[in-house]
Structure formats: structure tokens, C-alpha cells
Design a protein around this motif. Structure first.
Motif, PDB file in Angstrom:
ATOM      1  N   GLN A   1     -12.284   9.814  -8.577  1.00 32.00           N
ATOM      2  CA  GLN A   1     -11.831   8.932  -7.496  1.00 32.00           C
ATOM      3  C   GLN A   1     -11.379   7.561  -8.023  1.00 32.00           C
ATOM      4  O   GLN A   1     -11.068   6.670  -7.242  1.00 32.00           O
ATOM      5  CB  GLN A   1     -12.957   8.730  -6.472  1.00 32.00           C
ATOM      6  CG  GLN A   1     -13.463  10.030  -5.864  1.00 32.00           C
ATOM      7  CD  GLN A   1     -12.354  10.786  -5.172  1.00 32.00           C
ATOM      8  OE1 GLN A   1     -11.668  10.238  -4.310  1.00 32.00           O
ATOM      9  NE2 GLN A   1     -12.157  12.033  -5.535  1.00 32.00           N
ATOM     10  N   GLY A   2     -11.370   7.399  -9.346  1.00 32.77           N
ATOM     11  CA  GLY A   2     -10.947   6.135  -9.926  1.00 32.77           C
ATOM     12  C   GLY A   2     -11.999   5.048  -9.871  1.00 32.77           C
ATOM     13  O   GLY A   2     -11.677   3.861  -9.943  1.00 32.77           O
TER      14      GLY A   2
ATOM     15  N   VAL B   1      -4.786   3.498  -8.682  1.00 34.25           N
ATOM     16  CA  VAL B   1      -5.646   4.370  -7.881  1.00 34.25           C
ATOM     17  C   VAL B   1      -6.026   3.648  -6.595  1.00 34.25           C
ATOM     18  O   VAL B   1      -5.917   2.425  -6.499  1.00 34.25           O
ATOM     19  CB  VAL B   1      -6.924   4.763  -8.653  1.00 34.25           C
ATOM     20  CG1 VAL B   1      -6.596   5.621  -9.862  1.00 34.25           C
ATOM     21  CG2 VAL B   1      -7.719   3.539  -9.072  1.00 34.25           C
ATOM     22  N   ASP B   2      -6.485   4.415  -5.610  1.00 41.20           N
ATOM     23  CA  ASP B   2      -6.954   3.834  -4.363  1.00 41.20           C
ATOM     24  C   ASP B   2      -8.458   3.592  -4.466  1.00 41.20           C
ATOM     25  O   ASP B   2      -9.274   4.311  -3.870  1.00 41.20           O
ATOM     26  CB  ASP B   2      -6.632   4.754  -3.182  1.00 41.20           C
ATOM     27  CG  ASP B   2      -5.153   4.817  -2.892  1.00 41.20           C
ATOM     28  OD1 ASP B   2      -4.474   3.795  -3.097  1.00 41.20           O
ATOM     29  OD2 ASP B   2      -4.672   5.873  -2.473  1.00 41.20           O
ATOM     30  N   SER B   3      -8.815   2.610  -5.264  1.00 40.32           N
ATOM     31  CA  SER B   3     -10.218   2.208  -5.404  1.00 40.32           C
ATOM     32  C   SER B   3     -10.230   0.723  -5.755  1.00 40.32           C
ATOM     33  O   SER B   3      -9.190   0.154  -6.094  1.00 40.32           O
ATOM     34  CB  SER B   3     -10.916   3.028  -6.508  1.00 40.32           C
ATOM     35  OG  SER B   3     -10.812   2.422  -7.771  1.00 40.32           O
TER      36      SER B   3
ATOM     37  N   HIS C   1      -3.863   1.457 -13.960  1.00 42.15           N
ATOM     38  CA  HIS C   1      -4.875   2.169 -13.160  1.00 42.15           C
ATOM     39  C   HIS C   1      -4.475   2.086 -11.693  1.00 42.15           C
ATOM     40  O   HIS C   1      -5.027   1.324 -10.910  1.00 42.15           O
ATOM     41  CB  HIS C   1      -6.266   1.573 -13.394  1.00 42.15           C
ATOM     42  CG  HIS C   1      -7.365   2.507 -13.077  1.00 42.15           C
ATOM     43  ND1 HIS C   1      -8.465   2.138 -12.347  1.00 42.15           N
ATOM     44  CD2 HIS C   1      -7.539   3.812 -13.398  1.00 42.15           C
ATOM     45  CE1 HIS C   1      -9.272   3.171 -12.225  1.00 42.15           C
ATOM     46  NE2 HIS C   1      -8.726   4.201 -12.846  1.00 42.15           N
TER      47      HIS C   1
ATOM     48  N   ARG D   1      -8.396  -0.529  -9.074  1.00 40.35           N
ATOM     49  CA  ARG D   1      -6.940  -0.540  -9.289  1.00 40.35           C
ATOM     50  C   ARG D   1      -6.608  -1.764 -10.140  1.00 40.35           C
ATOM     51  O   ARG D   1      -7.119  -2.858  -9.887  1.00 40.35           O
ATOM     52  CB  ARG D   1      -6.249  -0.618  -7.933  1.00 40.35           C
ATOM     53  CG  ARG D   1      -4.753  -0.583  -7.978  1.00 40.35           C
ATOM     54  CD  ARG D   1      -4.217  -0.645  -6.542  1.00 40.35           C
ATOM     55  NE  ARG D   1      -2.790  -0.697  -6.544  1.00 40.35           N
ATOM     56  CZ  ARG D   1      -2.005   0.295  -6.126  1.00 40.35           C
ATOM     57  NH1 ARG D   1      -2.538   1.404  -5.655  1.00 40.35           N
ATOM     58  NH2 ARG D   1      -0.701   0.182  -6.161  1.00 40.35           N
TER      59      ARG D   1
END
Length: 154
Positions: free
Chosen positions: A107-108, A64-66, A62, A69
């Protein structure tokens, strides 16, 4: 309401291309499966057979920029071919495990999660996809917590 979905394995080419030096640098290693089930391959979405060689490697499942991650250990069977499942097809390797389903938006960000047995995979996926903002679902093996596969709307 039933939702068509597609379960995806990881791309086998990305693991086959790794050299021994790259594997060493990543802290990855090969081992021999000594039980079945027990070594679920994230590429073929099949359990390794006893005596089969499997790669143990840390994988960013995962990326992602959240705050969600995440990475973790996975198994990849030697020379595994990427699973090519049909719509709504559930691989056998999921059926006999306790699973964690995590639903994410575009947006993750995790919107919902649930834990159930693998025999309820279709029900769990469809329940999470009832929320229109859910873009994708990650399935994890609930006990060890490791990533198993991703699910998208078909």
C-alpha cells in the motif's frame, strides 16, 4: 536468511523524450558534472564522469496514495541507458555513499528504515526483506536525502 533481490534504475526513455520546453516547464536543467563521484545517475546507476552533461530534474519516485508519497531532485546522465543488473548485483555508485533504506508494503506505507554505508547494501536489503510484508525498498543518498533506486524481490 539471504533473499534474492533486483536493484532497478529508472527508465531512460522517459527522460530522453522530454523536450526543452517540457524541461523548462518542470524547472529542470542541464549542468556539467564537475566532480566524480558526485552526480549519481538514476537511470544507468553509475556516477557521471567529470565533464559529462547531467539533467537535474524533480522526480516522483514514490507516487502512491499514502502519506509516504514523495518526490525530489535526481541526476540523469545525457543519453543514459537503463541499468540492467543481475540478481543481487549492487552498482558501484552505491558502495561509496552513506545510504538510507526505506521498506514499504503493497500500500506504499513505510514499515521500516535504516541508515548505513553502501558497503553493507546486501545485508541491509536482506534484513529488510526478512519482513514478509515488505514489497519493495527505496534506497536514498542519506546526506542529501534524494532517491537513488528501487529494490524488489527477485
Amino acid at each position: 536468511m539471504l533473499t534474492d533481490f533486483l536493484i532497478r534504475g529508472l527508465d531512460g526513455d522517459s527522460f530522453a523524450a522530454l523536450t526543452d520546453a517540457e524541461l523548462d516547464e518542470l524547472g529542470a536543467y542541464w549542468m556539467i558534472a564537475d566532480s566524480s563521484p558526485g552526480f549519481p545517475c538514476r537511470v544507468s546507476l553509475e556516477d557521471a564522469r567529470v565533464g559529462e552533461r547531467v539533467l537535474v530534474i524533480n522526480y516522483w519516485h514514490h507516487k502512491v496514495d499514502s502519506p509516504y508519497r514523495a518526490c525530489g531532485p535526481i541526476f540523469v546522465r545525457e543519453k543514459a541507458l537503463t541499468a540492467n543488473l543481475s540478481n543481487c548485483e549492487v552498482p558501484t555508485m552505491l558502495r561509496h555513499r552513506q545510504l538510507s533504506f526505506r521498506a514499504y508494503d503493497s500500500q506504499g506505507v513505510m514499515l521500516d528504515a535504516l541508515v548505513t554505508t553502501g558497503v553493507d547494501t546486501e545485508v541491509s536489503i536482506c534484513k529488510l526483506f526478512e519482513m514478509p510484508q515488505v514489497e519493495y525498498i527505496h534506497i536514498h543518498n542519506a546526506g542529501p536525502g534524494c532517491f537513488s533506486c528501487a529494490v524488489v524481490r527477485a
